[in-house]
Enzyme design. Structure first.
Site, PDB file in Angstrom:
ATOM      1  N   PRO A   1       1.676   5.828  -3.967  1.00  0.00           N
ATOM      2  CA  PRO A   1       2.541   7.066  -4.643  1.00  0.00           C
ATOM      3  C   PRO A   1       2.796   6.897  -6.042  1.00  0.00           C
ATOM      4  CG  PRO A   1       4.169   5.663  -3.111  1.00  0.00           C
ATOM      5  CD  PRO A   1       2.591   5.229  -2.919  1.00  0.00           C
TER       6      PRO A   1
ATOM      7  N   ALA B   1       1.055  -1.212  -0.078  1.00  0.00           N
ATOM      8  CA  ALA B   1      -0.043  -0.035  -0.017  1.00  0.00           C
ATOM      9  C   ALA B   1       1.096   1.285  -0.061  1.00  0.00           C
ATOM     10  CB  ALA B   1      -0.829   0.127   1.390  1.00  0.00           C
ATOM     11  N   ASP B   2       1.855   1.327   0.787  1.00  0.00           N
ATOM     12  CA  ASP B   2       2.782   2.268   0.922  1.00  0.00           C
ATOM     13  C   ASP B   2       3.494   2.630  -0.328  1.00  0.00           C
ATOM     14  OD1 ASP B   2       2.552   3.350   3.410  1.00  0.00           O
ATOM     15  OD2 ASP B   2       3.852   2.079   4.406  1.00  0.00           O
ATOM     16  N   MET B   3       3.744   1.551  -1.171  1.00  0.00           N
ATOM     17  CA  MET B   3       4.571   1.881  -2.372  1.00  0.00           C
ATOM     18  C   MET B   3       3.636   1.812  -3.589  1.00  0.00           C
ATOM     19  SD  MET B   3       8.051  -0.367  -1.645  1.00  0.00           S
ATOM     20  CE  MET B   3       8.835   0.985  -2.466  1.00  0.00           C
TER      21      MET B   3
END
Length: 412
Positions: free
Chosen positions: A186, A181-183
């Site tokens: 973006p 999700a974090d990558m």
């Protein structure tokens, strides 16, 4: 190749923390934008205190000393200029708006409501600079359907459904080994920023770009038609296999594991010939993809009974090299990071810092190649506030006396 990077001339005001936002601004910096990262005086991004740390004594997971740097920051803060600014102060907000007037893009991933409380939300910034592209990355969107829930990657994976479809059918839901999700969020945010910049180039209008980590992962879940498969009795988790494409999966060998794909008719026939079962390719139960889904477990067991008798290299030689059946070894992260081809192409790069001689680690590369313009992470991470003088003096034209007063007041 031109020396000009594709986003050269674009200035980005960076209000990001942790990973989702900083990865987005890292990509923009690698594409050539001037990224001005705003951090809290005296502290900075929470990631500055992520172990391991590296300094004169090498790398360790203990307590960080003043002369040491987080490996996380060395990786994520490249191609960015670090400035410090207290956005909770009236003077800090005034300086921030002055900076916003000089920037093309603002990117932030603060917790919900934080930008409004600080007076740096989209409407406030747009009033100072109507042409700005304001990109906001949130865990669940804004307003959030989960207003009291912190948006950590594992929480987003759980809510998105991705965790529940990862793992083996008889096992528990499984977190992805990377912070997906974090990558992934973006990547969508950068796409939105670039599209908004193109729109601004045509119309002169800035706009708000909103990306939700949950939305991004949920949209990926919808790529596989789990609603249809579950309605027809197929398990939601299939481990290392994809039954609708059988043979498709990871099979154990005598010394490791091999990934294999053989759902095409010629691949399937060649695989069956390799394992000594050529008649399977002519059997109506197995010959075509739809019918053989029912026999996926049987087929996979048959294939693995053969692969277990051979080394990974032998399996790949027999399938990929001799018969054209796609097969590859399952490599470890260390194998990948040490791959000379990937290093040469810049997918993974050696982390360097002029003030640190003991950095023995690889970092994220920029896996984009343009034929006319260079893109790369070519500037090392800066110490907290290293660009204060350059930005405040040269860009905002503040005097030495003004800068000193801001330091004395704790604004920068």
């Amino acid at each position: 190749m031109s020396a000009t990077k594709p986003l050269e001339g674009i200035r980005v005001l960076d209000l990001t923390v942790a990973l989702a936002g900083p990865y987005g601004s890292l990509l923009l910096g690698g594409l050539g934008a001037e990224v001005i990262r705003v951090e809290t005086p005296g502290g900075g991004d929470i990631a500055r205190n992520n172990p391991p740390y590296v300094g004169a004594e090498g790398m360790h997971f203990g307590v960080r000393r003043d002369d040491e740097v987080s490996l996380t920051i060395l990786n994520r803060a490249r191609n960015k200029k670090s400035i410090t600014l207290d956005l909770k102060s009236e003077a800090g907000r005034k300086i921030f708006m002055a900076l916003a007037k000089e920037c093309d893009v603002l990117i932030e991933n603060m917790s919900e409501g934080s930008t409004a409380r600080l007076g740096v939300d989209y409407e406030s910034v747009r009033s100072a600079n109507p042409k700005i592209v304001y990109a906001s990355i949130k865990a669940f969107g804004e307003p959030s359907p989960y207003p009291r829930l912190k948006g950590m990657d594992i929480i987003v994976q759980a809510l998105s459904g991705i965790m529940d479809v990862t793992g083996f059918a008889d096992g528990p839901p499984t977190r992805s080994g990377l912070p997906m999700a974090d990558m992934i969020a973006p990547l969508y945010a950068v796409n939105g920023i670039l599209a908004a910049l193109i729109h601004r180039g045509r119309t002169g209008e800035g706009q708000l770009v909103q990306v939700s980590m949950l939305d991004c992962l949920a949209s990926l879940v919808a790529e596989e038609h789990f609603d249809v498969f579950l309605a027809h009795g197929y398990p939601k988790r299939s481990g290392n296999f994809q039954d609708r494409l059988v043979p498709f999966g990871v099979y154990g060998t005598s010394d490791g594991n091999v990934a294999m794909v053989a759902f095409q008719p010629d691949w399937f026939a060649n695989l069956m010939e390799a394992i000594g079962r050529p008649e399977m390719a002519r059997d109506p139960r197995y010959a075509t993809r739809g019918p053989r889904m029912k026999y996926a477990a049987e087929i996979n067991a048959m294939i693995e009974e053969w692969t277990r008798r051979h080394t990974t290299a032998e399996v790949i030689h027999e399938l990929q090299e001799k018969r054209g059946v796609p097969a590859a070894p399952v490599r470890s992260p260390l194998d990948v990071l040490k791959d000379p081809v990937l290093q040469e192409r810049g997918a993974v790069v050696k982390l360097n810092h002029p003030g640190l001689a003991n950095v023995d680690a690889m970092g994220m590369g920029l896996p984009i190649k343009l034929s006319k313009t260079p893109v790369q992470f070519d500037q090392p991470a800066q110490e907290l506030g290293a660009s204060n003088d350059e930005i405040y003096r040269d860009l905002l034209k503040l005097s030495a006396e003004q800068l000193q007063q801001l330091r004395d007041d704790g604004v920068i």
